[in-house]
Design a protein around this motif. Structure first.
Motif, PDB file in Angstrom:
ATOM      1  N   PHE A 181       0.968  -1.202  -0.005  1.00 26.33           N
ATOM      2  CA  PHE A 181       0.115  -0.009   0.109  1.00 26.33           C
ATOM      3  C   PHE A 181       0.852   1.489  -0.036  1.00 26.33           C
ATOM      4  N   ALA A 182       1.873   1.354   0.725  1.00 27.29           N
ATOM      5  CA  ALA A 182       2.645   2.521   1.094  1.00 27.29           C
ATOM      6  C   ALA A 182       3.404   2.928  -0.319  1.00 27.29           C
ATOM      7  N   GLY A 183       3.896   1.813  -0.903  1.00 24.36           N
ATOM      8  CA  GLY A 183       4.413   1.990  -2.081  1.00 24.36           C
ATOM      9  C   GLY A 183       3.616   2.511  -3.388  1.00 24.36           C
ATOM     10  N   ALA A 184       2.295   1.733  -3.346  1.00 21.36           N
ATOM     11  CA  ALA A 184       1.521   2.376  -4.507  1.00 21.36           C
ATOM     12  C   ALA A 184       0.994   3.804  -4.143  1.00 21.36           C
ATOM     13  N   ALA A 185       0.710   4.109  -2.838  1.00 27.55           N
ATOM     14  CA  ALA A 185       0.225   5.423  -2.296  1.00 27.55           C
ATOM     15  C   ALA A 185       1.302   6.513  -2.497  1.00 27.55           C
ATOM     16  N   PHE A 186       2.493   6.267  -2.522  1.00 32.05           N
ATOM     17  CA  PHE A 186       3.530   7.317  -2.412  1.00 32.05           C
ATOM     18  C   PHE A 186       3.757   7.824  -3.724  1.00 32.05           C
ATOM     19  N   THR A 187       3.514   6.885  -4.652  1.00 34.08           N
ATOM     20  CA  THR A 187       3.382   7.130  -6.301  1.00 34.08           C
ATOM     21  C   THR A 187       2.474   8.419  -6.493  1.00 34.08           C
ATOM     22  N   VAL A 231       4.685   5.141   7.915  1.00 34.44           N
ATOM     23  CA  VAL A 231       4.231   5.431   6.524  1.00 34.44           C
ATOM     24  C   VAL A 231       2.925   5.288   6.120  1.00 34.44           C
ATOM     25  N   THR A 232       2.007   4.356   6.886  1.00 33.14           N
ATOM     26  CA  THR A 232       0.619   4.078   6.661  1.00 33.14           C
ATOM     27  C   THR A 232      -0.089   5.553   6.848  1.00 33.14           C
ATOM     28  N   PHE A 233       0.106   6.071   7.834  1.00 35.39           N
ATOM     29  CA  PHE A 233      -0.621   7.549   8.142  1.00 35.39           C
ATOM     30  C   PHE A 233      -0.191   8.486   6.902  1.00 35.39           C
ATOM     31  N   VAL A 234       1.110   8.682   6.969  1.00 37.49           N
ATOM     32  CA  VAL A 234       1.383   9.614   5.944  1.00 37.49           C
ATOM     33  C   VAL A 234       1.247   9.294   4.396  1.00 37.49           C
ATOM     34  N   ALA A 235       1.229   8.249   3.981  1.00 37.83           N
ATOM     35  CA  ALA A 235       0.951   7.725   2.795  1.00 37.83           C
ATOM     36  C   ALA A 235      -0.493   7.841   2.266  1.00 37.83           C
ATOM     37  N   ALA A 236      -1.247   7.442   3.353  1.00 35.03           N
ATOM     38  CA  ALA A 236      -2.839   7.489   3.278  1.00 35.03           C
ATOM     39  C   ALA A 236      -3.012   8.970   3.085  1.00 35.03           C
ATOM     40  N   CYS A 237      -2.984   9.750   3.870  1.00 29.69           N
ATOM     41  CA  CYS A 237      -3.402  11.217   3.968  1.00 29.69           C
ATOM     42  C   CYS A 237      -2.746  12.030   2.662  1.00 29.69           C
ATOM     43  N   GLY A 238      -1.480  11.685   2.322  1.00 31.31           N
ATOM     44  CA  GLY A 238      -0.743  12.245   1.090  1.00 31.31           C
ATOM     45  C   GLY A 238      -1.050  11.802  -0.210  1.00 31.31           C
ATOM     46  N   ALA A 239      -1.953  10.587  -0.403  1.00 34.04           N
ATOM     47  CA  ALA A 239      -2.191  10.107  -1.656  1.00 34.04           C
ATOM     48  C   ALA A 239      -3.557  10.736  -2.105  1.00 34.04           C
ATOM     49  N   GLN A 259      -9.640   3.786   0.190  1.00 33.41           N
ATOM     50  CA  GLN A 259      -9.912   4.923  -0.520  1.00 33.41           C
ATOM     51  C   GLN A 259      -8.648   5.789  -1.079  1.00 33.41           C
ATOM     52  N   ALA A 260      -7.684   5.795  -0.238  1.00 30.65           N
ATOM     53  CA  ALA A 260      -6.306   6.384  -0.643  1.00 30.65           C
ATOM     54  C   ALA A 260      -6.036   6.034  -1.876  1.00 30.65           C
ATOM     55  N   LEU A 261      -6.149   4.798  -2.262  1.00 25.79           N
ATOM     56  CA  LEU A 261      -5.961   4.189  -3.687  1.00 25.79           C
ATOM     57  C   LEU A 261      -6.722   4.023  -4.731  1.00 25.79           C
ATOM     58  N   GLN A 262      -7.976   4.851  -4.440  1.00 24.96           N
ATOM     59  CA  GLN A 262      -9.010   5.013  -5.372  1.00 24.96           C
ATOM     60  C   GLN A 262      -9.330   6.427  -5.666  1.00 24.96           C
ATOM     61  N   PRO A 263      -8.587   7.118  -6.361  1.00 28.00           N
ATOM     62  CA  PRO A 263      -8.527   8.582  -6.777  1.00 28.00           C
ATOM     63  C   PRO A 263      -9.853   8.897  -7.388  1.00 28.00           C
TER      64      PRO A 263
END
Length: 493
Positions: free
Chosen positions: A194-200, A278-286, A301-305
């Motif tokens: 998740f973190a790897g995908a969200a940080f993109t 990593v979870t908190f920052v990646a989810a909110c920033g994605a 939800q963070a991975l479904q823009p």
């Protein structure tokens, strides 16, 4: 000291027809209440510590955004991370000194007496009975949302959760901990994916997109609900770490606990701190803090823009179920061991500590499981039950941190195979933050706090009127406390 059940007198303990000696009766009592020693090594214990908590990375913490915004929840999570780190180091020292299944109850029993031990043990039980009940409801919701086998969330799914996973625990502790490790590993790998995908998709500008409440004191884009929002977010910052303190409950089933427990607890805490960050920052920033605020499945939800499922969001969605199962399974384990220890020592009905041929506390597993299933099926309010569990947890944290301070001051000569870095200063930080988190629960759910206090009142009434007069002196935690009293008496002479 015996519990009134029939038991075979050990050979040579007394002639036929004679009453067994007190030592023989004690041996028979404890023989029926033993766990399988040496079943858990460093890897299984580290996995257990992560398993307690990992479901909190997938959901729950995001409700803190509604209390403090990104900045408020970030500060709250950092402070709660500090509290748990200090508490874990304090517990590691006490677990090395007293490696028994009593965990926090045993530490408080020696430092604070029988009342302190019972108060601590009861608070831990509140946490470990209600949290699995709440998580079983979340598992039901996941099963329905994922359309697994066409099942809908309801009492049959809840019952299946308790029956299947308690059955694995009854099979044996080694098998149970290995199952927990596998499921936990799946959940952790999914969080890293998740973190790897969200940080993109990460954008720093998305972190503070929650509208500002200009009436709140100190409000700004990072603290949209003001300074008080930080405090109100404390209980949700705890979700990244809630339960890791339960590792010492496995002490009697651990290989070389004095060395293994501190290492495993520190390793588990390090993993949880990394996952929380990593979870908190990646989810909110994605996708933005506003988009994942109180949604129930923030990582999905963070991975479904565009609101449409993606390959990555589906992977995380299924892995969220694995995280829930890992926490549910491990919290059942923790609750059974705390109940076992309190019952063995007579604080609760003694029959609850009986163990099976496979050395599993079968009633300590089945009775809390039946209670948890009943509460879940009857109330259907997982959030409220978790808030009650958090209230009980914060009480136990404060008492365990206080126990470390008292033992350091009162018994500086006590042999400590492991010593807490920072000593009393470390446990004092944990104590102050635990008390702050306790008060913060009233800001989030006052009804849950009063429900927990009501349960506490009933338990204390039982202890005051009945069980405190029927404690079992031969239980390990009681013997440890009696030894301290005898040493203190000798020193005065």
């Amino acid at each position: 000291m015996a519990d009134g059940t029939q038991s075979r007198t050990p050979a040579g303990a007394a002639p036929p027809g004679a009453a067994p000696s007190p030592d023989a009766a004690t041996d028979a009592y404890l023989e029926r209440r033993t766990l399988r020693r040496g079943s858990a090594g460093p890897l299984l214990l580290t996995g257990l510590g992560v398993a307690y908590v990992v479901s909190g990375d997938f959901s729950g913490w995001d409700a803190g955004l509604a209390e403090g915004g990104f900045g408020g929840l970030a500060i709250a999570a950092a402070l709660m991370g500090l509290m748990y780190t200090c508490l874990v180091f304090s517990l590691a020292e006490m677990a090395a000194v007293l490696p028994t299944a009593g965990g926090g109850y045993g530490f408080a029993r020696r430092a604070l007496g029988t009342w302190g031990g019972f108060l601590t043990g009861t608070a831990i039980l509140i946490e470990y009975v209600l949290a699995p009940a709440a998580i079983s409801l979340f598992i039901g919701d996941y099963v329905e949302s994922l359309n697994l086998f066409g099942l809908e969330s309801g009492w049959p799914v809840l019952l299946a959760c308790f029956v299947i996973f308690i059955g694995i625990h009854l099979w044996g502790v080694g098998e149970a901990l290995r199952f927990s490790l596998v499921v936990t590993a799946i959940a952790v790998v999914a969080l890293l994916i998740f973190a790897g995908a969200a940080f993109t998709e990460f954008s720093a500008g998305s972190l503070d997109d929650i509208p500002v409440d200009h009436d709140a004191f100190g409000a700004n884009s990072w603290l949209p609900f003001g300074i008080l929002g930080i405090w109100a977010a404390f209980p949700f910052g705890m979700w990244f770490f809630l339960g890791v303190e339960g590792v010492p409950l496995a002490a009697e089933e651990t290989k070389d606990p004095a060395r293994t427990l501190p290492k495993a607890m520190a390793a588990a805490m390090a993993v949880l701190l990394l996952l929380a960050l990593v979870t908190f920052v990646a989810a909110c920033g994605a996708r933005g803090s506003a988009a994942v605020n109180s949604v129930g499945d923030p990582l999905v939800q963070a991975l479904q823009p565009d609101g449409e499922p993606t390959v990555w969001s589906r992977i995380v969605n299924y892995a969220g179920l694995a995280g829930l199962v890992a926490s549910f399974f491990s919290l059942i384990y923790a609750g059974s061991r705390q109940l076992f220890a309190l019952s063995r020592a007579g604080y609760l009905p003694r029959f609850l500590s009986l163990t099976s041929r496979r050395k599993a506390p079968y009633l300590g597993l089945v009775v809390p499981g039946a209670l948890g299933f009943t509460l879940a099926a009857w109330s259907g309010d997982g959030a409220r039950m978790l808030n009650v569990a958090v209230f009980g947890a914060t009480i136990s944290y404060a008492l365990m941190a206080l126990s470390h301070i008292v033992l350091r001051r009162r018994e500086p000569q006590l042999h400590r195979p492991y010593r807490t870095p920072g000593g009393v200063l470390t446990s004092s930080v944990a104590l102050v933050l635990a008390c702050s988190a306790l008060v913060a629960t009233f800001l989030v759910d006052r009804d849950a706090a009063f429900i927990a206090l009501g349960v506490y009142a009933v338990a204390l009434g039982y202890f005051a009127v009945y069980s405190r007069h029927r404690l079992v002196a031969a239980a390990p935690e009681e013997e440890f406390a009696a030894l301290a009293a005898a040493e203190a008496e000798l020193s005065r002479d």
